[in-house]
Design a protein around this motif. Structure first.
Motif, short mmCIF file in Angstrom:
data_model
loop_
_atom_site.label_atom_id
_atom_site.label_comp_id
_atom_site.label_asym_id
_atom_site.label_seq_id
_atom_site.Cartn_x
_atom_site.Cartn_y
_atom_site.Cartn_z
N GLU A 20 -142.46 -47.01 84.22
CA GLU A 20 -141.09 -46.57 84.51
C GLU A 20 -140.92 -45.09 84.18
OE1 GLU A 20 -138.68 -48.41 85.95
OE2 GLU A 20 -140.21 -49.96 86.14
N ASP A 22 -138.47 -43.36 82.88
CA ASP A 22 -137.92 -43.11 81.55
C ASP A 22 -138.98 -43.23 80.47
OD1 ASP A 22 -135.47 -42.72 82.72
OD2 ASP A 22 -134.66 -44.67 82.17
N ARG A 23 -139.87 -44.19 80.63
CA ARG A 23 -140.95 -44.36 79.66
C ARG A 23 -141.91 -43.19 79.72
NH1 ARG A 23 -144.20 -49.26 79.98
NH2 ARG A 23 -144.85 -48.64 77.92
N ASP A 25 -141.21 -40.07 80.57
CA ASP A 25 -140.55 -38.95 79.88
C ASP A 25 -140.66 -39.10 78.37
OD1 ASP A 25 -139.78 -37.56 82.15
OD2 ASP A 25 -137.81 -38.52 82.25
N GLY A 26 -140.46 -40.32 77.86
CA GLY A 26 -140.55 -40.56 76.42
C GLY A 26 -141.94 -40.30 75.89
#
Length: 109
Positions: A20, A22-23, A25-26
């Motif tokens: 994903e 968002d993951r 980016d994290g």
């Protein structure tokens, strides 16, 4: 060779493998926030510890779900793209090897 640039295609991977956005980016924020990023690399049954901060020159995520990954070559911290991906994204080496990677450029010394 000073460095090698790769494109890593994270969308529509084989066997339905996908991370994903968002993951991603994290994971990248975590990588860039640390002074050192130790990783255990196994080759031919032998394991060694490397600092990915010494091996990765740049890793950049684009909106089209592609990573631009630039690795130092060769050297003490010689790391293959799938090894860097496995360590940064907390994947098994087998899962990381399923991600399509294209070598795009080698920069001479």
């Amino acid at each position: 060779i000073k460095s090698v640039e790769y494109l890593v295609f994270l969308k529509n991977g084989p066997n339905g493998f996908e991370i994903e956005p968002d993951r991603i980016d994290g994971f990248l924020k975590d990588f860039y926030s640390k002074k050192a990023y130790p990783a255990r690399i196994e080759k031919e049954g032998k394991a060694k510890e490397v600092d990915l901060k010494e091996a990765v020159i740049e890793i950049k995520f684009t909106p089209d779900m592609t990573l631009r990954l630039v690795l130092k070559e060769p050297g003490v911290a010689r790391v293959r793209p799938e090894e860097a991906l496995a360590a940064i994204f907390n994947l098994s080496r087998e899962d990381a090897s399923l991600i399509p990677v294209l070598k795009t450029k080698a920069v001479p010394s």
